[in-house]
Enzyme design. Structure first.
Site, short mmCIF file in Angstrom:
data_model
loop_
_atom_site.label_atom_id
_atom_site.label_comp_id
_atom_site.label_asym_id
_atom_site.label_seq_id
_atom_site.Cartn_x
_atom_site.Cartn_y
_atom_site.Cartn_z
N GLY A 89 -46.48 -53.54 -36.08
CA GLY A 89 -45.62 -52.38 -36.33
C GLY A 89 -44.24 -52.70 -36.87
CG ASP A 143 -43.54 -50.46 -33.85
OD1 ASP A 143 -43.42 -50.83 -32.65
OD2 ASP A 143 -44.63 -50.13 -34.34
CG ASP A 203 -44.61 -44.44 -25.69
OD1 ASP A 203 -44.04 -43.70 -24.87
OD2 ASP A 203 -45.72 -44.14 -26.16
CE LYS A 262 -43.80 -42.19 -29.06
NZ LYS A 262 -45.27 -42.14 -28.97
CG PHE A 286 -48.96 -41.23 -32.10
CD1 PHE A 286 -48.99 -42.16 -31.05
CD2 PHE A 286 -49.37 -41.65 -33.35
CE1 PHE A 286 -49.42 -43.46 -31.26
CE2 PHE A 286 -49.80 -42.96 -33.56
CZ PHE A 286 -49.82 -43.86 -32.51
CB VAL A 287 -43.63 -41.03 -35.06
CG1 VAL A 287 -43.02 -39.77 -34.48
CG2 VAL A 287 -43.19 -42.25 -34.26
CG ASP A 330 -50.96 -48.53 -36.33
OD1 ASP A 330 -50.06 -48.78 -35.51
OD2 ASP A 330 -52.17 -48.65 -36.08
NE ARG A 341 -50.27 -51.40 -39.41
CZ ARG A 341 -50.06 -51.40 -38.10
NH1 ARG A 341 -48.88 -51.07 -37.62
NH2 ARG A 341 -51.03 -51.71 -37.27
#
Ligand code: IMP
Ligand code: MG
Length: 202
Positions: A63, A119, A122, A150, A172-173, A179, A185
């Site tokens: 990521g 990246d 969470d 997040k 969810f991004v 991805d 991506r």
């Protein structure tokens, strides 16, 4: 508006694209312009923090790949780039499985200034696991940087990153390296994932 058939990368509407479509066409959460500006600010913060000393950047794949490519070109600090693979979202999952799978830790970290780059933060499980593994190599210093954090509804995050690009909502991004099932991506902006097939909805 591009849609992609599940299981391949062929735009739907073509001969092999007859299965339910997934479209990463949700709202832009962070635009490419804001990303570029913030990556420059993060690079300046890293330069200020390490003051010209050599830095070893450990990039958490896959990521953080796009972020790393942009960030290292904005750094004045002399940098060694290493990678570690970590995964907590197998295939099409959009919530962590609760177990982080990591590749081998790169060598040569002892007595180095190490910065881990990921990246998105969470639950924090991925960075917590990666940092614990890196710490065993006894680096001189160990810090972490994430592009996104997040803002989880439950407020539960087991890891505090030292540098953060943006706070994003608990959705969810995808895009800019992030991805869904190894797709999207390459999107230049970060967008909410929207799945048009109910069966695949997160
Ligand atoms: P955590 O372990 O729960 O903090 O999750 C962090 C890892 O899960 C990151 O390294 C990402 O690869 C992945 N991840 C978490 N949230 C998202 C998301 O919204 N989109 C894409 N990947 C995500
Ligand atoms: Mg990751």
């Amino acid at each position: 508006m591009a849609t992609f058939a599940r299981g391949n990368s062929t735009p739907s509407g073509t001969a092999v694209g007859r299965r339910p479509s997934i479209a990463a066409t949700g709202a832009v959460v962070v635009s490419r312009r804001r990303i570029a500006r913030r990556v420059g600010e993060l690079a300046a913060a890293i330069d200020a923090r390490f003051g010209g000393q050599e830095l070893t950047l450990v990039v958490v794949l896959t990521g953080a790949l796009v972020l790393a490519a942009d960030l290292i070109r904005r750094l004045k600090t002399p940098v060694h780039v290493m990678t570690i693979e970590a995964s907590s979202y197998p295939g099409p999952a959009t919530r962590p499985i609760g177990r982080v799978v990591c590749s081998a830790v790169p060598g040569g970290l002892t007595d180095r200034n190490v910065l881990v780059l990921d990246d998105i933060l969470d639950s924090g499980a991925t960075l917590k696991a990666v940092v614990a593994r890196l710490r065993r190599r006894r680096p001189l210093s160990l810090a972490s940087c994430v592009l996104l954090r997040k803002r989880r509804h439950d407020g539960r995050c087991v890891f505090a990153a030292d540098m953060i690009g943006f706070d994003v909502p608990d959705r969810f991004v995808v895009g800019y390296g992030l991805d869904y099932d190894n797709r999207f991506r390459n999107l230049p902006d970060i967008r909410v994932l929207e799945i048009s097939n109910n069966k695949d909805r997160p």
